[in-house]
Design an enzyme around this catalytic site. Structure first.
Site, mmCIF file in Angstrom:
data_model
loop_
_atom_site.group_PDB
_atom_site.id
_atom_site.type_symbol
_atom_site.label_atom_id
_atom_site.label_comp_id
_atom_site.label_asym_id
_atom_site.label_seq_id
_atom_site.Cartn_x
_atom_site.Cartn_y
_atom_site.Cartn_z
ATOM 1 N NE ARG A 11 -3.114 0.191 3.161
ATOM 2 C CZ ARG A 11 -3.835 0.443 4.119
ATOM 3 N NH1 ARG A 11 -3.262 -0.113 4.916
ATOM 4 N NH2 ARG A 11 -3.758 1.937 4.820
ATOM 5 C CE LYS A 83 -4.583 -2.736 13.689
ATOM 6 N NZ LYS A 83 -5.667 -2.233 15.248
ATOM 7 C CG ASP A 84 -4.766 -3.690 7.543
ATOM 8 O OD1 ASP A 84 -6.296 -3.909 9.071
ATOM 9 O OD2 ASP A 84 -3.827 -2.699 7.620
ATOM 10 C CG LEU A 133 -17.546 -2.815 15.062
ATOM 11 C CD1 LEU A 133 -17.750 -3.519 14.034
ATOM 12 C CD2 LEU A 133 -18.145 -0.924 15.477
ATOM 13 N NE ARG A 134 -9.049 -3.898 18.061
ATOM 14 C CZ ARG A 134 -8.190 -3.618 18.391
ATOM 15 N NH1 ARG A 134 -7.829 -3.516 20.328
ATOM 16 N NH2 ARG A 134 -7.685 -2.466 18.249
ATOM 17 N NE ARG A 135 -7.410 0.417 18.378
ATOM 18 C CZ ARG A 135 -6.676 0.371 17.495
ATOM 19 N NH1 ARG A 135 -7.396 1.314 16.199
ATOM 20 N NH2 ARG A 135 -5.629 0.314 17.622
ATOM 21 N NE ARG A 152 -11.969 4.244 7.333
ATOM 22 C CZ ARG A 152 -12.551 4.070 5.313
ATOM 23 N NH1 ARG A 152 -13.725 3.788 5.264
ATOM 24 N NH2 ARG A 152 -11.045 3.674 5.050
ATOM 25 C CG ASN A 154 -2.981 8.257 6.038
ATOM 26 O OD1 ASN A 154 -2.776 9.244 6.682
ATOM 27 N ND2 ASN A 154 -2.896 8.504 5.200
ATOM 28 N NE ARG A 158 -7.389 6.564 11.767
ATOM 29 C CZ ARG A 158 -8.304 5.473 12.082
ATOM 30 N NH1 ARG A 158 -8.741 5.374 13.004
ATOM 31 N NH2 ARG A 158 -9.199 4.543 10.700
ATOM 32 C CB CYS A 245 -10.433 -7.437 9.506
ATOM 33 S SG CYS A 245 -10.600 -5.897 8.487
#
Ligand code: DPM
Length: 317
Positions: A11, A83-84, A133-135, A152, A154, A158, A245
């Site tokens: 990426r 993790k991605d 959603l985990r956080r 959203r 990078n 943010r 994920c």
């Protein structure tokens, strides 16, 4: 190995390029004759910025384009934040190696007006920027005084939004901030007793074609066995729960003598129900530990929570 070539797909976000350049440098050091080319590209996840991540819900959001390059023989390896990388890979591709993990913890980053605060002491209604959603679920569980807003883009974008006052704080992976040289923005590392990290967080996964013996041999120098064992247990846990994920699933791993201990949790989006347990086993069979823990959580109702979430965030699915 004089004269051989290796093509890396990556990426093109700043973080992805830092990670890919690191892989290139390590491989060059190990194989001085190897000619390495990097092809950087945007993925679906980099392009769709106006929709909450959880609503897109597609597995492989940040990986598909890179995988296509390998399947078309235009690249030999792809470098991902582990993790991605989905737990089930396309036919013909494998997770060739897992690199040494950095601190897998999540970090709190605050707007300067809260520099004397902690997660626990942020004011009532303080806005946390996250699209995880985990956080969200774990922080809601422990800190019902906080509110949450999707963010959203990078890591650098943010931080700019935070500094411009759009949020009171952000939760970001400590590893990503560290790799970008932004470790000084970490205000507080979040204790695993409060919030478990994502599966594979802090490690890089290098994907390649199945059976590509020469490439597998070249990348082997980057493999870190303890990290790989921890991450394989975590990935088996996620796979067994059939989580992609974008689900409120968190983990933590640690070694105890020859044993590996995996802690895992599944939570409802309102943070009210949170199921957490651990499993342990010999470290040489990490997948068995992940599968065992997934079954334990299912017996405690994790399956029902995940069904509800899939129905709520993806009504069309
Ligand atoms: C995935 C998630 C996020 C990324 C979901 C999660 C975070 C999204 C958000 C699967 N991928 O963690 O529950 O908070 O809005 C991502 C980051 C890194 C890899 C950035 C981050 C860097 C850390 C690493 C985005 N992917 O989490 O702060 O290499 O582990």
């Amino acid at each position: 190995m004089v004269g051989s070539q290796l093509r890396i797909a990556s990426r093109r976000s700043q973080l992805a390029m830092v990670q890919t350049n690191w892989v290139r440098d390590e491989l060059t050091r190990a194989h001085p004759g190897l000619d390495i080319a990097i092809e950087a590209m945007a993925t679906q996840g980099d392009k769709i910025l106006d929709v909450a991540l959880a609503k897109i819900g597609d597995k492989g959001l940040f990986t598909k384009e890179l995988e296509a390059q390998m399947l078309m023989d235009r690249a030999d390896i792809a470098v991902h934040s582990l993790k991605d990388l989905p737990t089930n890979l396309p036919e013909g591709l494998i997770l060739g190696c897992i690199t040494e993990r950095e601190d897998p913890a999540d970090a709190l980053v605050v707007h300067v007006r809260h520099k004397d605060k902690t997660l626990a002491t942020l004011p009532e209604g303080a806005v946390v920027g996250t699209s995880s959603l985990r956080r969200l679920a774990q922080l809601r569980h422990h800190y019902p005084h906080l509110t949450f807003k999707d963010v959203r883009g990078n890591v650098i974008t943010r931080l700019e939004k935070l500094d411009a006052g759009e949020f009171d704080c952000l939760i970001l992976a400590a590893a990503g901030l560290g790799r970008l040289g932004l470790g000084d923005r970490i205000h507080e590392l979040i204790d695993p007793g409060i919030s478990l990290h994502a599966v594979g967080q802090g490690a890089l996964g290098i994907e390649c074609r199945d059976g590509d013996a020469a490439v597998l041999e070249q990348i082997k120098v980057l493999e870190h066995v303890p990290t790989a064992r921890r991450c394989l247990a975590e990935r088996a846990f996620l796979r067994e729960l059939e989580g992609g994920c974008q689900v409120p699933i968190g983990v933590n791993t640690r070694f105890d003598g020859e044993d590996l201990i995996l802690t895992g949790m599944v939570a409802s989006l309102d943070g009210v129900r949170l199921i957490r347990d651990e499993s342990r086993g010999p470290e040489h069979d990490p997948e068995a530990i992940g599968i065992d823990l997934a079954q334990k959580l299912k017996e405690q109702g994790a399956g029902a929570i995940l069904e509800e979430i899939f129905a709520a965030v993806r009504p069309e699915a």
